[in-house]
Scaffold this motif. Structure first.
Motif, PDB file in Angstrom:
ATOM      1  N   GLY A  14      42.111  -9.189 -62.192  1.00  0.00           N
ATOM      2  CA  GLY A  14      40.744  -9.354 -61.740  1.00  0.00           C
ATOM      3  C   GLY A  14      40.217 -10.725 -62.072  1.00  0.00           C
ATOM      4  O   GLY A  14      40.975 -11.684 -62.246  1.00  0.00           O
ATOM      5  N   LYS A  15      38.898 -10.817 -62.219  1.00  0.00           N
ATOM      6  CA  LYS A  15      38.240 -12.111 -62.389  1.00  0.00           C
ATOM      7  C   LYS A  15      38.116 -12.566 -63.837  1.00  0.00           C
ATOM      8  O   LYS A  15      37.749 -13.714 -64.078  1.00  0.00           O
ATOM      9  N   VAL A  49      40.682 -15.106 -58.383  1.00  0.00           N
ATOM     10  CA  VAL A  49      39.325 -15.345 -57.888  1.00  0.00           C
ATOM     11  C   VAL A  49      39.447 -16.190 -56.631  1.00  0.00           C
ATOM     12  O   VAL A  49      39.984 -17.300 -56.671  1.00  0.00           O
ATOM     13  N   ARG A  50      38.923 -15.682 -55.537  1.00  0.00           N
ATOM     14  CA  ARG A  50      39.077 -16.398 -54.274  1.00  0.00           C
ATOM     15  C   ARG A  50      38.160 -17.612 -54.181  1.00  0.00           C
ATOM     16  O   ARG A  50      38.531 -18.644 -53.628  1.00  0.00           O
ATOM     17  N   SER A  51      36.947 -17.525 -54.719  1.00  0.00           N
ATOM     18  CA  SER A  51      36.000 -18.631 -54.666  1.00  0.00           C
ATOM     19  C   SER A  51      36.467 -19.768 -55.568  1.00  0.00           C
ATOM     20  O   SER A  51      36.703 -19.577 -56.769  1.00  0.00           O
ATOM     21  N   GLU A  54      33.938 -20.438 -58.454  1.00  0.00           N
ATOM     22  CA  GLU A  54      33.972 -19.387 -59.475  1.00  0.00           C
ATOM     23  C   GLU A  54      35.248 -19.465 -60.299  1.00  0.00           C
ATOM     24  O   GLU A  54      35.230 -19.282 -61.522  1.00  0.00           O
ATOM     25  N   LEU A  55      36.369 -19.759 -59.640  1.00  0.00           N
ATOM     26  CA  LEU A  55      37.628 -19.901 -60.367  1.00  0.00           C
ATOM     27  C   LEU A  55      37.529 -21.016 -61.393  1.00  0.00           C
ATOM     28  O   LEU A  55      37.920 -20.849 -62.561  1.00  0.00           O
ATOM     29  N   ARG A  58      35.983 -20.214 -64.609  1.00  0.00           N
ATOM     30  CA  ARG A  58      36.613 -19.181 -65.424  1.00  0.00           C
ATOM     31  C   ARG A  58      37.904 -19.630 -66.096  1.00  0.00           C
ATOM     32  O   ARG A  58      38.451 -18.915 -66.937  1.00  0.00           O
ATOM     33  N   HIS A 215      41.995  -6.011 -55.234  1.00  0.00           N
ATOM     34  CA  HIS A 215      41.538  -6.772 -56.389  1.00  0.00           C
ATOM     35  C   HIS A 215      40.017  -6.928 -56.388  1.00  0.00           C
ATOM     36  O   HIS A 215      39.346  -6.743 -55.369  1.00  0.00           O
ATOM     37  N   GLU A 216      39.518  -7.311 -57.540  1.00  0.00           N
ATOM     38  CA  GLU A 216      38.081  -7.464 -57.734  1.00  0.00           C
ATOM     39  C   GLU A 216      37.473  -8.477 -56.770  1.00  0.00           C
ATOM     40  O   GLU A 216      36.303  -8.347 -56.373  1.00  0.00           O
ATOM     41  N   ASP A 217      38.244  -9.501 -56.367  1.00  0.00           N
ATOM     42  CA  ASP A 217      37.710 -10.520 -55.461  1.00  0.00           C
ATOM     43  C   ASP A 217      37.831 -10.122 -53.990  1.00  0.00           C
ATOM     44  O   ASP A 217      37.500 -10.907 -53.102  1.00  0.00           O
ATOM     45  N   ARG A 219      40.656  -9.277 -52.238  1.00  0.00           N
ATOM     46  CA  ARG A 219      41.962  -9.415 -51.593  1.00  0.00           C
ATOM     47  C   ARG A 219      42.816  -8.180 -51.854  1.00  0.00           C
ATOM     48  O   ARG A 219      42.610  -7.451 -52.839  1.00  0.00           O
TER      49      ARG A 219
END
Length: 284
Positions: A14-15, A49-51, A54-55, A58, A215-217, A219
């Motif tokens: 996840g993220k 994390v797709r963004s 945001e990635l 983190r 997944h949380e993002d 995908r």
């Protein structure tokens, strides 16, 4: 020649890096408890994390990454070779690396590899990916000698570029590795055949831990972590997309046997690619 037990850890990262590390550690410990001396996790084990923005918020450099710190501690405690399929690592200059790590039983990083081929594709279902917008591609193929044999390192989309694996095999790799986060669409179509093809054409084991599930993002990844023998047979598979692990016995003597039966590497010859008139070579 050597025989050892290998494990693929399947994750649904996840993220949050710390939460992913906790989930992975539990499965790594279970696999080692079942006798695995070599344990591999999938691509992007530490975070998905797709963004881009945001990635970047983190992740950090490898010196401060909590997932890598966990892995080094656990590898030393369990006396295993722990292969992190890849982590998102912040680089100087603003981009990230999609970086794999091979950690020895003393907790030291023995080798690392930055994914060479960026997944820049537009899929028929509307999915669009541009890894090159976030990650700097690597430039060097990496081989590492373990007590069990010589391993070649690669990541996910690299599997579609067979030259990497051929060069690794020509330089003595007995085990090829392709930890991945294959999309569900591409995994359903190509995952098994690509892994088996790389094994068959090089007479090598292929070990590929995978991400799996929703997944949380947002995908979806395919799962189905695999271990394939040098004759192209799937000898272990986690036949679903849920977190877990799968084990197999790897005997590198089978590499020599496969390459003796079909000496494709020894028989390989260079060639030119020309138009039919036989006069003009076609540029790449």
């Amino acid at each position: 020649m050597a025989t050892f037990t290998a494990a693929c850890i399947q994750l649904r990262s996840g993220k949050t890096v710390a939460e992913n590390a906790v989930a992975a550690e539990q499965l790594i410990r279970q696999a080692a408890g079942d006798g695995a001396a070599y344990v591999q996790t999938p691509e992007m084990s530490n975070v998905l994390v797709r963004s881009r923005d945001e990635l970047m918020d983190r992740i950090g450099p490898e010196e401060t990454d909590p997932f890598l710190a966990m892995a080094r501690r656990v590898a030393a405690e369990l006396s295993i070779h722990l292969h992190l399929g890849s982590l998102a690592i912040l680089k100087e200059g603003g981009n990230a690396a999609n970086r794999a790590f091979l950690i020895g039983p003393n907790g030291d990083v023995q080798a690392s590899y930055d994914k060479i081929h960026m997944f820049d594709v537009d899929l028929p279902n509307g999915e669009s990916w541009r890894e090159s917008a976030t990650y700097d591609p690597g430039h060097d193929s990496t081989l590492v000698d373990l007590p069990f044999g010589r391993f070649g390192m690669a990541v996910c989309y690299d599997v579609r570029f067979p030259a990497i694996f051929r060069e690794q095999a020509k330089r003595g790799a007995e085990v090829l590795t392709v930890p991945a986060a294959f999309t569900r669409q591409t995994g359903e179509a190509h995952w098994h055949v690509l892994q088996r093809a790389r094994a068959i054409e090089n007479g090598a084991y292929v070990i590929s831990a995978a991400q799996g599930g929703l997944h949380e993002d947002g995908r979806e990844t395919y799962g189905h972590s695999l271990i394939v023998d040098p004759w192209g047979q799937v000898i272990a598979e986690l036949d679903h997309d849920a977190p877990g692990y799968v084990l197999a016995t790897v005997d590198t003597e089978n590499v020599a046997k496969a390459r003796a039966r079909i000496p494709a590497i020894a028989n390989e010859r260079g060639f030119a690619c020309r138009l039919a008139d036989g006069l003009k070579e076609i540029p790449a």
